[in-house]
Design a protein around this motif. Structure first.
Motif, PDB file in Angstrom:
ATOM      1  N   CYS A 576       0.851  -1.193   0.000  1.00 28.19           N
ATOM      2  CA  CYS A 576       0.000   0.000   0.000  1.00 28.19           C
ATOM      3  C   CYS A 576       0.880   1.234   0.000  1.00 28.19           C
ATOM      4  N   ASN A 578       1.504   5.505   0.184  1.00 25.59           N
ATOM      5  CA  ASN A 578       0.987   6.558   1.068  1.00 25.59           C
ATOM      6  C   ASN A 578      -0.092   7.407   0.405  1.00 25.59           C
ATOM      7  N   TRP A 601      -7.824   3.092  -1.704  1.00 23.12           N
ATOM      8  CA  TRP A 601      -8.192   3.865  -0.523  1.00 23.12           C
ATOM      9  C   TRP A 601      -7.883   5.343  -0.762  1.00 23.12           C
ATOM     10  N   SER A 604      -5.649   9.313   3.125  1.00 22.11           N
ATOM     11  CA  SER A 604      -5.646   9.343   4.588  1.00 22.11           C
ATOM     12  C   SER A 604      -5.818   7.960   5.201  1.00 22.11           C
ATOM     13  N   VAL A 605      -5.740   6.915   4.388  1.00 27.94           N
ATOM     14  CA  VAL A 605      -5.984   5.570   4.892  1.00 27.94           C
ATOM     15  C   VAL A 605      -4.978   5.200   5.981  1.00 27.94           C
ATOM     16  N   ASP A 606      -5.474   4.483   6.988  1.00 26.09           N
ATOM     17  CA  ASP A 606      -4.620   4.010   8.082  1.00 26.09           C
ATOM     18  C   ASP A 606      -4.713   2.493   8.132  1.00 26.09           C
ATOM     19  N   THR A 608      -3.366  -0.972   9.175  1.00 28.50           N
ATOM     20  CA  THR A 608      -2.457  -1.529  10.169  1.00 28.50           C
ATOM     21  C   THR A 608      -1.848  -2.837   9.697  1.00 28.50           C
ATOM     22  N   ASN A 623      -8.088  -2.114   8.481  1.00 20.88           N
ATOM     23  CA  ASN A 623      -8.167  -0.677   8.259  1.00 20.88           C
ATOM     24  C   ASN A 623      -8.671  -0.005   9.535  1.00 20.88           C
ATOM     25  N   THR A 625      -8.875   3.500   9.677  1.00 20.67           N
ATOM     26  CA  THR A 625      -8.968   4.908   9.290  1.00 20.67           C
ATOM     27  C   THR A 625     -10.035   5.636  10.101  1.00 20.67           C
ATOM     28  N   TYR A 626     -11.223   5.070  10.170  1.00 21.19           N
ATOM     29  CA  TYR A 626     -12.303   5.665  10.963  1.00 21.19           C
ATOM     30  C   TYR A 626     -12.696   4.700  12.077  1.00 21.19           C
ATOM     31  N   THR A 660      -5.171   3.123  20.146  1.00 24.78           N
ATOM     32  CA  THR A 660      -4.885   3.600  18.787  1.00 24.78           C
ATOM     33  C   THR A 660      -3.658   2.931  18.193  1.00 24.78           C
ATOM     34  N   THR A 661      -2.860   2.230  19.009  1.00 24.94           N
ATOM     35  CA  THR A 661      -1.694   1.511  18.511  1.00 24.94           C
ATOM     36  C   THR A 661      -2.012   0.024  18.524  1.00 24.94           C
TER      37      THR A 661
END
Length: 764
Positions: A576, A578, A601, A604-606, A608, A623, A625-626, A660-661
């Motif tokens: 993936c 950035n 995506w 801003s995708v997060d 993990t 994911n 992200t939200y 969050t981690t």
């Protein structure tokens, strides 16, 4: 005198229409001056203008009986031709209200509606005047003939009986399904559709029991009619069948055979109807046979309607009692979650709190499954109040939920772990720059690897400055360590070590050809443990074959990959970027082909994690992200395969009551997802339940042997939450009961059959 003045003024004024309306209203009430004023207006403005104003809504008022107006009477008594606009208005009013006085007027005029009027009014006006000239529009004739609140209806019915046209009769019978008066007329005159199937439906819908029995004693025609009907028509037919009585509803709704397609066509409303019918008939044997074909949640509710009846056979009684003992609400909720219908409720999972297993445990920094997926190794910290804080490493047995190994005396932080199997794990000390605060006098310490097994802890010193990656690879308790080694000239060089079960650690030389400052993070290992993807987020990526020691540098055409996270399947590497795109390399991964880039995506995708799941045969992403959720990806299997319109085929909500981690790991088989949090909690999701989504809420009568095998596979998973396990155990028992006498040969083994539960619908 005001009326007279209004007309005179109106002749040359913009208020002419308003003045004319005032005069016409007054004339309708019989005011002599107004009547004379209208006569003047007819001469000065013309009949068309006056009569169009007279029939307009402006003149019409509450309670106005305009056809009683002296103006109309005077017109009818005189020799002046009746204007078309007046004729058309009269027909419209009469067809709406059928006043006797207005009909008398129309008969006196003896004129049908003009061509300026709608076709419906024109045709109906000719019917009313018994004008048989011209072709008959069947639909308009039927529309008129179904009016039992208007004289027009009688004339139209006489007309269509005289015609004896099959098309008109079929249309009239269709209309009669929604008109009791028309249905009675059909019965009186022995009218019925020409098609036998529709005739059977018609007799049932209109309550003509004897006629239906004479036509369709076996129910075959009604069955065909029901299967060809719309949902609304089926609902009405079920009500009529109930009212008529004496009809085998199960045969009609389910068809003449016990084939899969017959049961697939039944809706929830139809199944509920059949249950009610069989219960009212106290036909318990057939209801029990039908129950085993229902969706599981409906079957659990249905067995509670059997009053004191029980099946005769022991095996049947066992299945019956298992269904009866189940909690309907719990089964319904569990099936809803397992089928994905309960979104956005989190997928079923089991939560482990390390502090509940041992009070000396707190946070988590890394996780790794054992090769067989039955254990989970972890590294982390002790409680914050501990001085000094010592690192921990342990193994959780997932079957029992207990610690099978725990070591709490590591003096330096640990941030990587690899479970090698046979109760053995290796752990790596954290980045030395992170450890500097512990070093006495600020002296720099090189990180170590520790091998942990039943005999204790053995320190392995690779002699490097920073450990970048630690993964299990192919071989007996083999593992790979990627690291950076500083040379005398202060340059950093990547190295890859291969370790074994006896504490040996040897440099492989695989990365010797890479330039200095390449930071070798082991991003992924393929399912066989032979290929490893090693990346530097600012430089490039390589795929190393540990069997042949061949290294291939991947080229994406941009000079930088920015490709974390990364996943490897047996034939494909994905990463993936950035910017939210998925880059895909297909085999052979030793080629220099550039990557495929697929939008997936937002920037801003997060993500993990990316991982390959052999159990699901696809790549998955976690994911955050939200809200935390798992995504199933439809990655093209080859470079030439078409790119799907949507890369993400499904999203499954996960429990986002986490820090969050996150540390996310997928088991080697890809059937269990572990989501670890820095607060020491681990959520375990059984992904094999995802294979149940397409069918678990369907009728059990449509489930095949292959789907039973999938249920068994998921139900045997020890990590399954209690509610899901209970529901799948019940479903398994019901399906095994259905299939207990089946012997599958070849393709037949994958097909659902009725077996002993043939409910005598016809063919067996």
């Amino acid at each position: 005198m005001r009326v007279r003045i209004a007309v005179l003024v109106g002749r040359a004024s913009r208020w002419r229409l308003r003045s004319l309306v005032t005069v016409l209203r007054a004339a309708d009430s019989g005011a002599p001056a107004a009547v004379r004023a209208v006569a003047d207006a007819l001469e000065s403005l013309g009949p068309e203008t006056v009569w169009e104003a007279w029939v307009s809504p402006l003149v019409t008022g509450p309670g106005r009986r305009r056809w009683d107006s002296p103006l109309v009477a005077e017109l009818a008594d005189g020799s002046t031709p009746v204007p078309d606009v007046l004729v058309d208005a009269a027909w419209r009013d009469w067809l709406d209200g059928h006043e006797a006085e207005l009909w008398s007027l129309l008969r006196r005029w003896n004129r049908a509606a003009t061509t300026a009027e709608s076709e419906k009014v024109r045709v109906h006006s000719r019917f009313a005047l018994s004008d048989d000239s011209g072709a008959v529009d069947a639909r308009l004739l039927v529309d008129a003939a179904t009016r039992f609140d208007h004289p027009l209806g009688e004339r139209a019915r006489a007309r269509f009986l005289a015609l004896s046209d099959p098309e008109v009769i079929d249309l009239y019978c269709t209309a009669a399904l929604n008109s009791p008066e028309a249905a009675a007329f059909c019965a009186e005159h022995h009218l019925a559709p020409t098609d036998e199937v529709q005739r059977a439906v018609f007799f049932v819908r209109t309550g003509q029991h004897e006629q239906y029995r004479a036509l369709d004693s076996e129910g075959a025609l009604l069955t065909l009619g029901y299967r060809g009907a719309s949902a609304e028509e089926r609902s009405a037919l079920r009500e009529a069948m109930t009212a008529l009585g004496g009809i085998d509803a199960l045969r009609v709704l389910a068809g003449q055979r016990s084939a899969q397609g017959d049961f697939a066509s039944l809706t929830e409303q139809e199944r509920a109807y059949l249950v009610r019918q069989l219960k009212e008939q106290r036909d318990w044997d057939r209801l029990w046979s039908f129950t085993l074909l229902l969706p599981l949640a409906e079957a659990v509710r249905t067995v509670r309607t059997f009053e004191g009846w029980r099946p005769a056979g022991e095996e049947d009684r066992d299945a019956f009692e298992a269904l009866r003992a189940a909690d309907p609400q719990a089964v319904d909720g569990s099936v809803s979650i397992l089928s994905g219908a309960a979104e956005p409720s989190p997928a079923p999972h089991t939560r482990i709190r390390l502090a509940d297993l041992d009070e000396r445990l707190a946070g988590i920094t890394d996780l790794d499954f054992s090769p067989d997926g039955t254990q989970l190794a972890f590294v982390g910290d002790g409680p914050p109040v501990e001085e000094p804080i010592l690192a921990r490493a342990g193994i959780v047995d997932l079957g029992s939920g207990t610690l099978s190994r725990l070591h709490c005396d590591f003096t330096d932080p640990l941030d990587r772990v690899a479970h090698l199997g046979s109760g053995t794990m290796v752990v790596a000390e954290a980045d030395p720059y992170y450890m500097d605060y512990r070093a006495e006098g600020g002296n720099h310490r090189r990180p170590k690897i520790h091998q942990v097994d039943g005999s204790g802890v053995r320190a392995l010193d690779p002699g490097v400055d920073e450990i970048m990656g630690l993964k299990r690879v192919a071989g007996d308790r083999a593992f790979a360590v990627s690291a950076l080694l500083s040379k005398a000239d202060l340059s950093d060089h990547p190295v890859l070590f291969i370790g074994g079960p006896h504490g040996d650690l040897a440099a492989s030389g695989v990365l010797d050809g890479l330039g200095e400052d390449f930071e070798p993070l082991i991003a992924a290992v393929d399912p066989d443990g032979r290929l490893i993807a090693i990346i530097d987020v600012f430089e490039a990526a390589v795929v190393a074959d540990l069997g042949s020691f061949v290294v291939n540098k991947l080229d994406d055409g941009s000079g930088t990959l920015e490709n974390i996270p990364v996943a490897l399947s047996p034939s494909t590497l994905v990463s993936c970027t950035n910017t939210g795109k998925l880059k895909v390399w297909h085999e052979p991964l030793t080629s220099a082909e550039p990557s495929m880039t697929i939008p997936a995506w937002s920037p801003s995708v997060d993500l993990t994690a990316l991982a390959w799941s052999p159990a699901l045969n696809r790549f998955v992403a976690v994911n955050f992200t939200y809200k935390l959720h798992l995504e199933l990806l439809d990655v093209p299997p080859t470079r030439d395969a078409p790119v799907p319109d949507a890369l993400i085929s499904e999203r499954i909500a996960l429990d986002d009551d986490v820090s969050t981690t996150l540390i996310t790991r997928l088991s080697p088989r890809g059937d269990v997802l572990a989501v670890g949090s820095t607060d020491g909690t681990i959520d375990l999701y059984v992904l094999t339940t995802l294979t149940l989504r397409p069918f678990i809420a369907r009728p059990m009568g449509l489930m095949s042997h292959q789907e039973l095998a999938q249920v068994v596979e998921a139900q045997k998973q020890p990590l399954l939450d209690e509610a899901s396990h209970t529901t799948l155990t019940l479903l398994r028992a019901c399906l095994e009961h259905r299939f207990r006498h089946d012997v599958g040969i070849g393709e037949a083994a994958g097909t659902a059959v009725a077996g002993d539960f043939e409910i005598e619908l016809g063919e067996v």
